[in-house]
Scaffold this motif. Structure first.
Motif, PDB file in Angstrom:
ATOM      1  N   HIS A 228      -1.535  26.973 -28.643  1.00  0.00           N
ATOM      2  CA  HIS A 228      -2.193  26.219 -27.572  1.00  0.00           C
ATOM      3  C   HIS A 228      -1.410  26.495 -26.290  1.00  0.00           C
ATOM      4  CE1 HIS A 228      -3.207  22.689 -25.072  1.00  0.00           C
ATOM      5  NE2 HIS A 228      -4.407  22.904 -25.595  1.00  0.00           N
ATOM      6  N   ASP A 229      -2.070  27.092 -25.317  1.00  0.00           N
ATOM      7  CA  ASP A 229      -1.444  27.488 -24.060  1.00  0.00           C
ATOM      8  C   ASP A 229      -0.223  28.367 -24.334  1.00  0.00           C
ATOM      9  OD1 ASP A 229      -3.399  26.132 -22.601  1.00  0.00           O
ATOM     10  OD2 ASP A 229      -2.253  24.265 -22.600  1.00  0.00           O
ATOM     11  N   ALA A 230       0.953  27.954 -23.867  1.00  0.00           N
ATOM     12  CA  ALA A 230       2.150  28.788 -23.986  1.00  0.00           C
ATOM     13  C   ALA A 230       3.039  28.366 -25.152  1.00  0.00           C
ATOM     14  CB  ALA A 230       2.946  28.737 -22.686  1.00  0.00           C
ATOM     15  N   ASN A 231       2.467  27.639 -26.113  1.00  0.00           N
ATOM     16  CA  ASN A 231       3.254  27.196 -27.272  1.00  0.00           C
ATOM     17  C   ASN A 231       2.538  27.541 -28.568  1.00  0.00           C
ATOM     18  OD1 ASN A 231       5.630  25.837 -26.189  1.00  0.00           O
ATOM     19  ND2 ASN A 231       4.157  24.420 -25.286  1.00  0.00           N
ATOM     20  N   PHE A 232       3.346  27.794 -29.596  1.00  0.00           N
ATOM     21  CA  PHE A 232       2.870  28.030 -30.951  1.00  0.00           C
ATOM     22  C   PHE A 232       3.274  26.812 -31.767  1.00  0.00           C
ATOM     23  CE2 PHE A 232       3.424  29.801 -35.254  1.00  0.00           C
ATOM     24  CZ  PHE A 232       2.166  30.343 -35.433  1.00  0.00           C
ATOM     25  N   PHE A 233       2.348  26.260 -32.532  1.00  0.00           N
ATOM     26  CA  PHE A 233       2.601  25.036 -33.286  1.00  0.00           C
ATOM     27  C   PHE A 233       2.444  25.288 -34.784  1.00  0.00           C
ATOM     28  CE2 PHE A 233       1.202  23.608 -29.138  1.00  0.00           C
ATOM     29  CZ  PHE A 233       2.109  22.612 -28.840  1.00  0.00           C
ATOM     30  N   ILE A 234       3.270  24.609 -35.556  1.00  0.00           N
ATOM     31  CA  ILE A 234       3.144  24.593 -37.007  1.00  0.00           C
ATOM     32  C   ILE A 234       3.184  23.133 -37.433  1.00  0.00           C
ATOM     33  CG2 ILE A 234       4.153  25.273 -39.215  1.00  0.00           C
ATOM     34  CD1 ILE A 234       5.484  27.617 -37.743  1.00  0.00           C
TER      35      ILE A 234
ATOM     36  N   VAL B 273      16.473  28.775 -38.534  1.00  0.00           N
ATOM     37  CA  VAL B 273      15.855  30.043 -38.157  1.00  0.00           C
ATOM     38  C   VAL B 273      16.927  31.110 -38.276  1.00  0.00           C
ATOM     39  CG1 VAL B 273      14.713  31.373 -36.355  1.00  0.00           C
ATOM     40  CG2 VAL B 273      14.264  28.928 -36.547  1.00  0.00           C
ATOM     41  N   GLU B 274      16.640  32.108 -39.101  1.00  0.00           N
ATOM     42  CA  GLU B 274      17.551  33.243 -39.245  1.00  0.00           C
ATOM     43  C   GLU B 274      16.734  34.496 -38.990  1.00  0.00           C
ATOM     44  OE1 GLU B 274      20.510  35.240 -42.545  1.00  0.00           O
ATOM     45  OE2 GLU B 274      19.995  33.125 -42.726  1.00  0.00           O
ATOM     46  N   GLY B 275      17.068  35.177 -37.907  1.00  0.00           N
ATOM     47  CA  GLY B 275      16.243  36.307 -37.487  1.00  0.00           C
ATOM     48  C   GLY B 275      14.879  35.778 -37.097  1.00  0.00           C
ATOM     49  N   LYS B 276      13.855  36.250 -37.753  1.00  0.00           N
ATOM     50  CA  LYS B 276      12.496  35.771 -37.489  1.00  0.00           C
ATOM     51  C   LYS B 276      11.925  35.001 -38.674  1.00  0.00           C
ATOM     52  CE  LYS B 276      12.202  37.052 -33.352  1.00  0.00           C
ATOM     53  NZ  LYS B 276      12.152  36.031 -32.312  1.00  0.00           N
ATOM     54  N   VAL B 277      12.809  34.470 -39.526  1.00  0.00           N
ATOM     55  CA  VAL B 277      12.369  33.684 -40.675  1.00  0.00           C
ATOM     56  C   VAL B 277      12.722  32.219 -40.433  1.00  0.00           C
ATOM     57  CG1 VAL B 277      12.585  33.299 -43.153  1.00  0.00           C
ATOM     58  CG2 VAL B 277      12.650  35.623 -42.251  1.00  0.00           C
ATOM     59  N   LEU B 278      11.689  31.402 -40.397  1.00  0.00           N
ATOM     60  CA  LEU B 278      11.842  29.959 -40.249  1.00  0.00           C
ATOM     61  C   LEU B 278      11.847  29.352 -41.647  1.00  0.00           C
ATOM     62  CD1 LEU B 278      11.598  27.284 -38.502  1.00  0.00           C
ATOM     63  CD2 LEU B 278       9.146  27.528 -38.853  1.00  0.00           C
ATOM     64  N   THR B 279      12.869  28.548 -41.961  1.00  0.00           N
ATOM     65  CA  THR B 279      12.957  27.894 -43.260  1.00  0.00           C
ATOM     66  C   THR B 279      12.952  26.390 -43.063  1.00  0.00           C
ATOM     67  OG1 THR B 279      14.216  29.736 -44.182  1.00  0.00           O
ATOM     68  CG2 THR B 279      14.304  27.667 -45.385  1.00  0.00           C
ATOM     69  N   ILE B 280      12.065  25.710 -43.785  1.00  0.00           N
ATOM     70  CA  ILE B 280      11.971  24.249 -43.752  1.00  0.00           C
ATOM     71  C   ILE B 280      12.282  23.745 -45.146  1.00  0.00           C
ATOM     72  CG2 ILE B 280      10.537  22.250 -43.235  1.00  0.00           C
ATOM     73  CD1 ILE B 280       9.192  25.446 -42.073  1.00  0.00           C
ATOM     74  N   ARG B 281      13.226  22.794 -45.234  1.00  0.00           N
ATOM     75  CA  ARG B 281      13.582  22.174 -46.515  1.00  0.00           C
ATOM     76  C   ARG B 281      13.584  20.666 -46.328  1.00  0.00           C
ATOM     77  NH1 ARG B 281      17.509  26.321 -46.347  1.00  0.00           N
ATOM     78  NH2 ARG B 281      17.124  27.905 -47.916  1.00  0.00           N
TER      79      ARG B 281
ATOM     80  N   GLN C 236       7.309  33.544 -41.766  1.00  0.00           N
ATOM     81  CA  GLN C 236       7.656  34.698 -40.933  1.00  0.00           C
ATOM     82  C   GLN C 236       7.117  34.447 -39.521  1.00  0.00           C
ATOM     83  OE1 GLN C 236       9.384  37.471 -41.548  1.00  0.00           O
ATOM     84  NE2 GLN C 236       9.754  37.020 -43.701  1.00  0.00           N
ATOM     85  N   LEU C 237       7.978  34.604 -38.528  1.00  0.00           N
ATOM     86  CA  LEU C 237       7.591  34.364 -37.142  1.00  0.00           C
ATOM     87  C   LEU C 237       7.426  35.679 -36.392  1.00  0.00           C
ATOM     88  CD1 LEU C 237      10.030  31.434 -36.289  1.00  0.00           C
ATOM     89  CD2 LEU C 237       7.628  31.277 -36.961  1.00  0.00           C
ATOM     90  N   ALA C 238       6.591  35.651 -35.373  1.00  0.00           N
ATOM     91  CA  ALA C 238       6.375  36.827 -34.532  1.00  0.00           C
ATOM     92  C   ALA C 238       7.548  37.007 -33.573  1.00  0.00           C
ATOM     93  CB  ALA C 238       5.074  36.673 -33.745  1.00  0.00           C
ATOM     94  N   ASP C 239       7.704  38.217 -33.069  1.00  0.00           N
ATOM     95  CA  ASP C 239       8.793  38.519 -32.139  1.00  0.00           C
ATOM     96  C   ASP C 239       8.646  37.794 -30.805  1.00  0.00           C
ATOM     97  OD1 ASP C 239      10.144  40.222 -33.857  1.00  0.00           O
ATOM     98  OD2 ASP C 239       8.960  41.958 -33.238  1.00  0.00           O
ATOM     99  N   LEU C 240       7.441  37.418 -30.447  1.00  0.00           N
ATOM    100  CA  LEU C 240       7.202  36.812 -29.133  1.00  0.00           C
ATOM    101  C   LEU C 240       7.423  35.306 -29.099  1.00  0.00           C
ATOM    102  CD1 LEU C 240       4.068  38.839 -28.022  1.00  0.00           C
ATOM    103  CD2 LEU C 240       6.443  39.165 -27.350  1.00  0.00           C
TER     104      LEU C 240
END
Length: 132
Positions: free
Chosen positions: A35-41, A57-65, A92-96
């Motif tokens: 939404h606009d300039a943000n990505f939401f999960i 967040v490690e590199g482009k991997v987001l981990t939720i526990r 997995q997150l995008a580079d942007l």
């Protein structure tokens, strides 16, 4: 109280596992959107305490526990225990996405992560300084 024989109980457990594996995704349900300039999960985590949620967040991997404490205590003997006590999910997150500015909010059993989207990186020229 539920009354069953061990054979019936084993059959019920096997059936539940087969149905669970065929109809559920691994872990909690998520929605991901921009939404606009943000990505939401948005992640459904009902019954978890906000303090038990760990986001890395490690590199482009987001981990939720997250961990849910047993409400009944350690001295009980469960007849049925189907509610998960722990949760872990990698995304997995995008580079942007600017993960350094990730924000998290937990409200009414839903964890919402907001990650700003950076403008596409344009080539940049570097100035060369002359030696003195």
């Amino acid at each position: 109280m539920l009354l069953t024989t061990p054979t019936v109980r084993d059959l019920e457990r096997l059936t539940a596992r087969v149905l669970e594996n065929s109809t559920r995704t691994a872990g909690a349900r998520i929605d991901a959107y921009r939404h606009d300039a943000n990505f939401f999960i948005d992640i459904d985590l009902p019954g978890y305490d906000a303090a038990s949620i760990d986001i890395t967040v490690e590199g482009k991997v987001l981990t939720i526990r997250a961990e849910r404490k047993c409400a009944a205590g350690a001295d009980v003997q469960y007849v049925i225990a189907e509610r998960p006590v722990g949760f872990s999910r990698d995304v997995q997150l995008a580079d942007l996405l600017d993960t350094d500015r990730l924000e998290a909010r937990y409200d009414q059993g839903v964890l919402t992560l907001s990650i700003p989207v950076v403008d596409e990186r344009q080539p940049r020229k570097a100035e060369v300084a002359a030696a003195r």
